[in-house]
Design an enzyme around this catalytic site. Structure first.
Site: not given
Length: 354
Positions: A138, A242, A280, A283, A313
């Site tokens: 990312c 993740l 992203g 959160k 990404s």
């Protein structure tokens, strides 16, 4: 050094979040004790629609890493050409005007790389310099702009092209019903973006408005955080890593990183007119906003990109940048921060001036 243009491109297959959730519920029938978790996780991803490189009914027919990666190569080459055209054509440029290509992707692998395959299809110079970037994930959109700006700073009469193609749907794992994979399947989409970064003395035939100048960049690596995000690559391809710790890493580091970076360039956080952040996920965006104490609408374009195309990404922050260039340009002399974070764990900050 200036960002002259951004061009994006998306596959032809667009689906609502509920359509994708329903398809995966059917596809994974018998593999989950509680299938309703798919819709629950998908509903919390902040995504309304996504583009996928193939129709939903094609994905179950792709077997194994080899077949899926071949599909990635074929689709990446096609989508990349569209993004490049959308970036170059409005400036009156062609591939022949590009001196360096930086190619970023983390959803497939190829050798020769995608940029090499494009040279055989488009009129790039024989002596064009290539820098394939794999593994940054990312953060690679922001990092790619930083590396390309370094290049044109050294060669001010040249033009560099940053290209990112991310086909995240080709990393879905049928035998992984972990929370991380559920979130990944609900969050990431497919798309491509190309950015034209021009040196101070480069000639651009058609530049309606000057783009923002790259004033400074900062890369930061956070030691001992390699398990926070990335891939486990095995026989079936890319298996997501993740961790729920991602927002905590943002909260712990971003404010100090941004403050020190801006102070070194005689700018304050209050002096930033706009924030161009990687989309992203809810959160992560919330952590960025609260950590920097930003106004409620400061990341509106990042939220918009997340809703409309999902997390792409490396290409995500470039999509947000495109929207800024097209509809939300800063007043002359004002500053923006372009930022992303990714596997390592690491961050990249780019200070822009309009």
């Amino acid at each position: 050094m200036q960002i002259a243009s951004v061009g994006t491109a998306f596959p032809p297959h667009k689906y609502s979040q509920s359509e994708i959730a329903e398809a995966l519920t059917v596809r994974w029938e018998g593999k989950m004790e509680e299938p309703r978790l798919i819709k629950r996780f998908f509903a919390n991803c902040g995504v309304d629609t996504r583009y996928l490189v193939y129709p939903l009914d094609v994905y179950p027919t792709l077997k194994g890493f080899g077949q899926t990666n071949t599909a990635w190569i074929d689709a990446a080459v096609t989508l990349a050409q569209a993004a490049i055209a959308n970036a170059l054509d409005p400036l009156g440029l062609t591939a022949a005007d590009i001196s360096a290509i930086f190619f970023a992707s983390v959803t497939g692998i190829a050798s020769p790389t995608i940029d090499a395959r494009l040279i055989n299809l488009l009129p790039f110079p024989t002596h064009v310099k290539r820098t394939p970037i794999f593994g940054l994930g990312c953060v690679a959109g922001a990092a790619g702009i930083a590396r390309a700006s370094d290049y044109v700073k050294a060669f001010p009469d040249q033009i560099a092209l940053l290209l990112s193609v991310e086909l995240c749907s080709l990393t879905w794992q049928d035998d992984d019903q972990s929370i991380a994979n559920l979130i990944s399947c609900g969050l990431f989409g497919d798309g491509a973006a190309a950015v034209v970064i021009a040196g101070d003395n480069a000639v651009i035939p058609n530049l309606p408005q000057p783009g923002p100048r790259v004033i400074a960049t900062q890369s930061t690596f956070y030691r001992d955080t390699e398990t926070v995000m990335g891939w486990d690559i095995g026989d079936m391809g890319f298996r997501i890593v993740l961790s729920p710790e991602v927002p905590k890493v943002v909260e712990k580091n971003l404010l100090d990183d941004a403050t020190r970076f801006l102070e070194a360039n005689n700018v304050t956080i209050d002096g930033i007119g706009s924030w161009i952040f990687h989309s992203g996920g809810p959160k992560v965006l919330e952590a960025m906003q609260s950590t920097l104490n930003l106004p409620e609408d400061a990341l509106a374009l990042s939220w918009k990109s997340l809703r409309e195309v999902g997390n792409l990404s490396a290409a995500s922050v470039l999509c947000v940048l495109e929207e800024n260039l097209a509809k939300h340009r800063g007043a002359p002399g004002t500053y923006s921060i372009l930022a992303a974070m990714g596997p390592g764990f690491c961050s990249e900050l780019v200070l822009l001036q309009w």
